[in-house]
Design an enzyme around this catalytic site. Structure first.
Site, PDB file in Angstrom:
ATOM      1  N   ASN A  48       0.826  -1.205   0.000  1.00  0.00           N
ATOM      2  CA  ASN A  48       0.000   0.000   0.000  1.00  0.00           C
ATOM      3  C   ASN A  48       0.862   1.257   0.000  1.00  0.00           C
ATOM      4  O   ASN A  48       0.364   2.356   0.244  1.00  0.00           O
ATOM      5  CB  ASN A  48      -0.912   0.000   1.224  1.00  0.00           C
ATOM      6  CG  ASN A  48      -1.849  -1.187   1.227  1.00  0.00           C
ATOM      7  OD1 ASN A  48      -2.379  -1.563   0.179  1.00  0.00           O
ATOM      8  ND2 ASN A  48      -2.042  -1.789   2.382  1.00  0.00           N
ATOM      9  N   HIS A 134     -14.320  -1.479   5.932  1.00  0.00           N
ATOM     10  CA  HIS A 134     -13.162  -2.190   6.486  1.00  0.00           C
ATOM     11  C   HIS A 134     -13.479  -2.813   7.852  1.00  0.00           C
ATOM     12  O   HIS A 134     -14.277  -2.278   8.625  1.00  0.00           O
ATOM     13  CB  HIS A 134     -12.016  -1.186   6.634  1.00  0.00           C
ATOM     14  CG  HIS A 134     -10.691  -1.806   6.936  1.00  0.00           C
ATOM     15  ND1 HIS A 134     -10.262  -2.044   8.215  1.00  0.00           N
ATOM     16  CD2 HIS A 134      -9.700  -2.231   6.114  1.00  0.00           C
ATOM     17  CE1 HIS A 134      -9.049  -2.573   8.178  1.00  0.00           C
ATOM     18  NE2 HIS A 134      -8.697  -2.705   6.919  1.00  0.00           N
ATOM     19  N   ASP A 207     -13.499   6.945   5.973  1.00  0.00           N
ATOM     20  CA  ASP A 207     -12.188   6.320   6.116  1.00  0.00           C
ATOM     21  C   ASP A 207     -11.406   6.618   4.828  1.00  0.00           C
ATOM     22  O   ASP A 207     -11.786   6.181   3.745  1.00  0.00           O
ATOM     23  CB  ASP A 207     -12.373   4.808   6.321  1.00  0.00           C
ATOM     24  CG  ASP A 207     -11.057   4.088   6.587  1.00  0.00           C
ATOM     25  OD1 ASP A 207     -10.018   4.530   6.048  1.00  0.00           O
ATOM     26  OD2 ASP A 207     -11.075   3.072   7.304  1.00  0.00           O
TER      27      ASP A 207
HETATM   28  C1  LIG Z   1      -5.438  -0.305   6.192  1.00  0.00           C
HETATM   29  C2  LIG Z   1      -6.789   0.207   6.558  1.00  0.00           C
HETATM   30  C3  LIG Z   1      -7.075   0.601   7.852  1.00  0.00           C
HETATM   31  C4  LIG Z   1      -6.140   0.330   9.006  1.00  0.00           C
HETATM   32  O1  LIG Z   1      -5.057   1.161   8.999  1.00  0.00           O
HETATM   33  P1  LIG Z   1      -3.731   0.682   9.794  1.00  0.00           P
HETATM   34  O2  LIG Z   1      -3.006   1.938  10.037  1.00  0.00           O
HETATM   35  O3  LIG Z   1      -3.043  -0.261   8.878  1.00  0.00           O
HETATM   36  O4  LIG Z   1      -4.194   0.015  11.049  1.00  0.00           O
HETATM   37  C5  LIG Z   1      -8.292   1.184   8.105  1.00  0.00           C
HETATM   38  N1  LIG Z   1      -9.193   1.353   7.124  1.00  0.00           N
HETATM   39  C6  LIG Z   1      -8.963   0.954   5.873  1.00  0.00           C
HETATM   40  C7  LIG Z   1     -10.004   1.170   4.835  1.00  0.00           C
HETATM   41  C8  LIG Z   1      -7.754   0.363   5.553  1.00  0.00           C
HETATM   42  O5  LIG Z   1      -7.544  -0.070   4.316  1.00  0.00           O
END
Ligand SMILES: *Cc1c(COP(=O)(O)O)cnc(C)c1O
Length: 374
Positions: A48, A134, A207
Site C-alpha cells: 500500500n 473495512h 475512512d
Molecule cells: C489499512 C486500513 C485501515 C487500518 O489502517 P492501519 O493503520 O493499517 O491500522 C483502516 N481502514 C482501511 C479502509 C484500511 O484499508
C-alpha cells in the site's frame, strides 16, 4: 493434546479445507517496489506504499533523526509522557492538509476506528455502514453498542431508505463509509451521502486510508480518519475533525487514552512524507496513470484509485493465480474471504509511483493470459 490445542487444530483443519488458512511469508521490502522472498526477487504489486515513500531518502532521514532525538519508543500514553513534539507537528499539518480545525494521531488506523465510533455513538444511537466497510469500522461500530445496520455498497437510495425507516427512533446517527474502498478501489458517492446525512442530521465518518495522497478531490466529511501507513509509507492513524470533536476524543477514545503513543520516528517519517505529497503532485498522478494503463490493457473498468481488483471467484483459484504470477516475478497477493465476500476472491493489484511502465505492461500481459483475456 490439551483441549486448547485440539480446538486450534480443528479450527485450522476447517480453514485448510476452505483454502482460507493464512500464513506468514518472510518478505524483505526493497526500494522501487522490490520484494525478496528467499532467493526470489519480485516486483511487488501488493504494497500500500502507493507513492514509494517508505524508502524515500528524506522520509528515512526524518525517522532516523527522530529516533536519535527522542528514542525508539514513546514511553507511555500520549496523555502521560508519550506526547513527543513530532506528534503535535504532524497533527497541525494533517489538519491543514484536510482543511479541518484539528487532528488527532492514533497508534494505527485500526486503533483510530476502534476509538472514534464508540466515543461518538452508544446505546440509543444508530450506526449505518457501507456493507464493504473495512473490518476496523465494523469493530468500532460493534464496540459502540449502538444499533448497527448496513446499506448496500455505494447505494445512496438504500441508505435513504434505512434513514427514512430508522433515523427518527434514534438519538444520533453516524454513517460510515470509505473515500476509496480498500479491496475494490472504487470511490464512495460522498456528495450524495453528505447531502443525505445533512437532511437527516446524521454525522459522516469517512475512512480515507486509500485516498490520502492519491485521490483528494471531492467533498470532505466532518469526520475524516485514515492511516499513515499507506501512501505516507510510515505507521499510525489519524482523525481530522473540528477542535471540539478532537478534544472530546482526546479524553474519551479508549484506543487513544489506554495505549502507548505512536513512536516519534513514525510521526516524523509521516510528516516528511506529507511534505513530499504536497510538493510533488506528479507522484500521485503517476500512480493513477499506471493503474489506468493496467485496466485499459485488460479491458477492465477504468481505475479510480491505486487499487485494481481482478475478480477470480473461488479462493483456491485466486491462490493458484497468485502463485503462478509469483513464478513470473510478480508479487500479487490473493485476497480471500472473510476479507472480501464469499465467491469474490480476487487478485488485488496495488500500484506504486515506483513501478516502471514496462513492468505494468508485462504484468497486464501475464494476467491476460492466465485469466483467459488474451
Ligand atoms: C489499512 C486500513 C485501515 C487500518 O489502517 P492501519 O493503520 O493499517 O491500522 C483502516 N481502514 C482501511 C479502509 C484500511 O484499508
Amino acid at each position: 493434546m490439551s483441549s486448547l490445542d485440539t480446538f486450534a487444530h480443528a479450527k485450522l483443519a476447517g480453514l485448510d479445507e476452505a483454502a482460507l488458512r493464512r500464513r506468514l511469508v518472510p518478505t524483505t521490502r526493497e526500494a522501487a517496489a522490490g520484494a525478496a522472498r528467499g532467493e526470489r526477487r519480485l516486483v511487488s504489486f501488493s504494497c500500500n506504499d502507493y507513492l514509494g515513500l517508505s524508502h524515500h531518502p528524506r522520509v528515512i532521514a526524518a525517522a532516523q533523526e527522530a529516533v536519535a532525538a527522542y528514542g525508539a519508543g514513546a514511553g507511555g500514553s500520549r496523555l502521560v509522557t508519550g506526547n513527543h513534539p513530532p506528534l503535535a507537528a504532524l497533527e497541525a499539518r494533517l489538519a491543514a492538509h484536510k482543511g479541518t480545525e484539528a487532528a488527532l494521531v492514533f497508534g494505527s488506523g485500526y486503533l483510530a476506528n476502534l476509538g472514534i465510533t464508540p466515543a461518538l455513538a452508544g446505546r440509543g444511537d444508530l450506526v449505518l455502514l457501507d456493507e464493504l466497510s473495512h473490518a476496523c469500522m465494523w469493530a468500532g461500530a460493534r464496540l459502540s453498542g449502538a444499533r448497527t445496520a448496513t446499506f448496500r455498497h455505494n447505494d445512496v437510495a438504500d441508505l435513504a431508505r434505512i434513514l427514512d425507516a430508522e433515523r427518527a427512533a434514534h438519538r444520533h446517527c453516524l454513517i460510515l463509509t470509505e473515500r476509496v474502498f480498500s479491496m475494490d478501489g472504487d470511490r464512495a458517492p460522498l456528495g450524495d451521502i453528505l447531502g443525505l446525512a445533512e437532511r437527516h442530521d446524521a454525522w459522516t465518518l469517512v475512512d480515507d486510508a486509500h485516498g490520502l495522497g492519491i485521490v483528494e478531490d471531492g467533498p470532505r466529511a466532518p469526520l475524516e480518519m485514515g492511516t499513515l501507513s499507506k501512501s505516507l509509507g510510515s505507521y499510525g492513524g489519524y482523525l481530522c475533525a473540528s477542535r471540539a470533536v478532537v478534544d472530546l476524543l482526546t479524553s474519551r477514545a479508549r484506543s487513544f487514552v489506554y495505549t502507548t503513543g505512536l513512536p516519534p520516528a513514525s510521526a516524523a517519517a509521516a510528516l516528511a512524507a506529507l511534505d513530499i505529497v504536497e510538493a510533488e503532485p506528479e507522484r500521485s498522478a503517476r500512480t493513477l496513470a499506471l493503474a489506468r494503463r493496467f485496466t485499459a490493457r485488460l479491458g477492465l473498468p477504468e481505475a479510480e484509485s491505486a487499487v485494481v481488483p481482478v475478480l477470480v471467484g473461488e479462493a483456491e483459484a485466486a491462490l493458484a493465480l497468485s502463485r503462478e504470477l509469483e513464478r513470473d516475478g510478480f508479487l500479487v497477493v490473493a485476497i480471500r474471504p472473510p476479507t472480501v465476500p464469499p465467491g469474490t476472491a480476487r487478485l488485488r493489484v496495488a500500484f506504486s509511483a515506483a513501478h516502471a511502465f514496462e513492468t505494468v505492461d508485462a504484468l497486464a500481459a501475464r494476467v491476460a493470459v492466465l485469466t483467459g483475456r488474451a
